[in-house]
Enzyme design. Structure first.
Site, PDB file in Angstrom:
ATOM      1  N   TYR A 141       0.773  -1.241   0.000  1.00  0.00           N
ATOM      2  CA  TYR A 141       0.000   0.000   0.000  1.00  0.00           C
ATOM      3  C   TYR A 141       0.811   1.302   0.000  1.00  0.00           C
ATOM      4  O   TYR A 141       0.231   2.370  -0.175  1.00  0.00           O
ATOM      5  CB  TYR A 141      -0.998  -0.017   1.170  1.00  0.00           C
ATOM      6  CG  TYR A 141      -2.008  -1.141   0.986  1.00  0.00           C
ATOM      7  CD1 TYR A 141      -3.002  -1.043   0.024  1.00  0.00           C
ATOM      8  CD2 TYR A 141      -1.928  -2.312   1.725  1.00  0.00           C
ATOM      9  CE1 TYR A 141      -3.906  -2.080  -0.183  1.00  0.00           C
ATOM     10  CE2 TYR A 141      -2.835  -3.358   1.522  1.00  0.00           C
ATOM     11  CZ  TYR A 141      -3.812  -3.225   0.564  1.00  0.00           C
ATOM     12  OH  TYR A 141      -4.705  -4.242   0.343  1.00  0.00           O
ATOM     13  N   PHE A 160      -9.361  -4.342  10.998  1.00  0.00           N
ATOM     14  CA  PHE A 160     -10.594  -4.334  10.203  1.00  0.00           C
ATOM     15  C   PHE A 160     -10.261  -4.701   8.774  1.00  0.00           C
ATOM     16  O   PHE A 160      -9.073  -4.767   8.404  1.00  0.00           O
ATOM     17  CB  PHE A 160     -11.288  -2.964  10.276  1.00  0.00           C
ATOM     18  CG  PHE A 160     -10.389  -1.811   9.960  1.00  0.00           C
ATOM     19  CD1 PHE A 160     -10.249  -1.359   8.653  1.00  0.00           C
ATOM     20  CD2 PHE A 160      -9.632  -1.181  10.944  1.00  0.00           C
ATOM     21  CE1 PHE A 160      -9.402  -0.299   8.344  1.00  0.00           C
ATOM     22  CE2 PHE A 160      -8.782  -0.125  10.650  1.00  0.00           C
ATOM     23  CZ  PHE A 160      -8.673   0.317   9.354  1.00  0.00           C
TER      24      PHE A 160
END
Ligand SMILES: CC(=O)SCCNC(=O)CCNC(=O)[C@H](O)C(C)(C)COP(=O)(O)OP(=O)(O)OC[C@H]1O[C@@H](n2cnc3c(N)ncnc32)[C@H](O)[C@@H]1OP(=O)(O)O
Length: 431
Positions: free
Chosen positions: A146, A431
């Protein structure tokens, strides 16, 4: 651009009009996510639970379908890639910042490295910025994915092992009391305790609905089904007010050491946290307490007469932050004193690139966009902005790591004096 036979679309979370059950499209999407993370397909009951939780989070679900796949072999509802987002807040010290949370990214092996992730994430980050989100956040499976999209690592986590054989002695005398309770009672307690923690913990991210189901034992580590091994306790301060809770489970007589595993520990004060660990250490027949969400600088060893009882394993990255709006994000954080500097940001996907002026007065900033040809005091790639925003590491360390490029040593010293604030970010959810 992705292949023309690939179709990107939203997945409606609406229920089946006749039966009220989750729709077949939702079921296909969800089971593709589960397949991507090597989980079993959800049962009808689990689908119901997962849909209810995702509706509570108001998640936006996206799928990618390959219309060229042979219909005789493949259910046309099954996507080849999945993506989801929802909205929470990120604690940046001085404020809770609205944050765009990205999750459930999977691309089937047959469709990898064809730019699907780049297309989904690039489009979504641009939309999130346009919708007024100053930051996007995610927890990553692999650290190398990322950064290229502007995310920077801001927190680490590690598993803390506390050796509880014999008498575990703390420096401080016990304070308040711990009460063991039916985990179901946490339904009315856990969200409020977490909210108080979240308001005060730099780096904390608001929790999704699943956490409240885990807290009560309605969901367990194996998924959305009741977990009979789940236990819970709360700490009451000296006035009798609940200021922390812990959930935990005995993991069995084998393998050794015999372990009590902390599922979740949320404390609103350092004393409550210490007392919950004291309670865990008091369990007879147990050799080790294991806590998987410890910070890189967890304070527990400082509380013990024998700090060597604490050891660590599985240290890794946790939270990644992507700044989408430099003026909005950086005007919301704290600084030291008064001063000014200019910052140039390189953004390969073109969302935040440019030059910015920082005017600081008594610890607060006004940040504005400057003309492109402004001479900057310091420059960086957008992926350094997340750590810079949260003070994940000192300014000098960021520069030393090659992530920040100050015009001179003097500029670096000025930046360090203005930007380096006390506290380390830490998040206790994934998450
Ligand atoms: C927030 C979350 O949900 S984290 C969970 C991510 N999902 C997973 O780990 C599940 C298993 N993995 C996957 O499903 C896929 O391999 C994904 C999602 C990681 C990548 O999807 P793809 O569509 O193949 O990625 P895409 O082709 O768009 O690649 C984009 C860039 O990322 C790079 N990249 C993709 N996957 C990886 C990887 N695992 N490690 C390092 N770089 C990667 C590509 O090389 C490419 O780089 P470039 O454009 O600079 O040359």
């Amino acid at each position: 651009m992705i292949d023309p036979q690939l179709r990107i679309g939203k997945v409606a979370t609406a229920r089946n009009a006749d039966s009220g059950a989750p729709s077949a499209t939702y079921a296909a999407w969800l089971n593709t996510v589960r397949e991507g993370f090597y989980q079993k397909p959800a049962t009808a009951e689990q689908l119901e639970e997962l849909l209810a939780a995702q509706l509570a989070d108001a998640r936006v679900l996206t799928g990618v379908w390959d219309d060229s796949a042979p219909g005789s072999l493949v259910d046309p509802l099954v996507p080849v890639a999945t993506y989801a987002t929802f909205s929470k807040t990120l604690n940046i010290g001085a404020a809770l910042l609205r944050a765009h949370l990205v999750t459930s990214i999977t691309v089937r092996p047959t469709h990898r490295r064809r730019g699907i992730l780049r297309e989904l994430l690039g489009t979504d980050l641009a939309r999130a910025k346009a919708a007024g989100n100053p930051v996007a956040v995610l927890t990553a499976t692999e650290a190398t994915i990322y950064g290229r999209f502007g995310f920077g690592q801001v927190t680490e986590q590690q598993t803390l092992h506390l050796d509880v054989r014999g008498d575990v002695r703390f420096h401080a005398a016990p304070s308040g009391r711990v009460v063991v309770l039916d985990a179901g009672k946490l339904a009315g307690i856990a969200p409020g305790i977490f909210e108080r923690f979240h308001q005060n913990q730099l780096g904390s991210v608001g929790r999704q609905e699943a956490y409240w189901r885990y807290a009560t034992g309605a969901w367990g580590p194996e998924g959305p089904e009741p977990d009979p091994t789940h236990r819970a306790a709360v700490h009451l301060d000296t006035e009798g007010r609940i200021d922390g809770y812990v959930t935990y489970a005995f993991t069995g007589w084998d393998p050794k050491p015999i372990t009590l595993e902390v599922r979740d520990l949320v404390a609103t004060t350092a004393v409550a946290r210490r007392e919950l660990f004291r309670f865990l250490a008091l369990h007879d027949l147990i050799e080790r307490v294991s806590y998987p969400m410890a910070a890189a600088d967890d304070p527990l060893p400082w509380a013990l007469e024998d700090p060597a009882r604490v050891s660590y394993a599985q240290r890794g990255h946790c939270l990644w932050v992507r700044v989408l709006d430099v003026p909005a994000a950086f005007a919301a954080r704290n600084y030291n004193g008064t001063g000014s500097f200019t910052l140039r940001v390189e953004d390969p996907i073109g969302l935040t690139g440019g030059c910015y002026g920082f005017g600081l007065e008594d610890g607060r900033a006004t940040v504005s966009e400057l003309p492109e040809d402004t001479v900057a005091d310091v420059s960086c790639n957008v992926s350094a902005l997340g750590p810079l925003l949260l003070g994940a590491v000192g300014t000098a360390e960021l520069a030393g790591a090659g992530l920040l490029d100050p015009a001179s040593e003097q500029v670096l010293a000025t930046l360090a004096a203005l930007l380096d604030i006390p506290g380390s970010p830490h998040a206790i959810n994934e998450f």
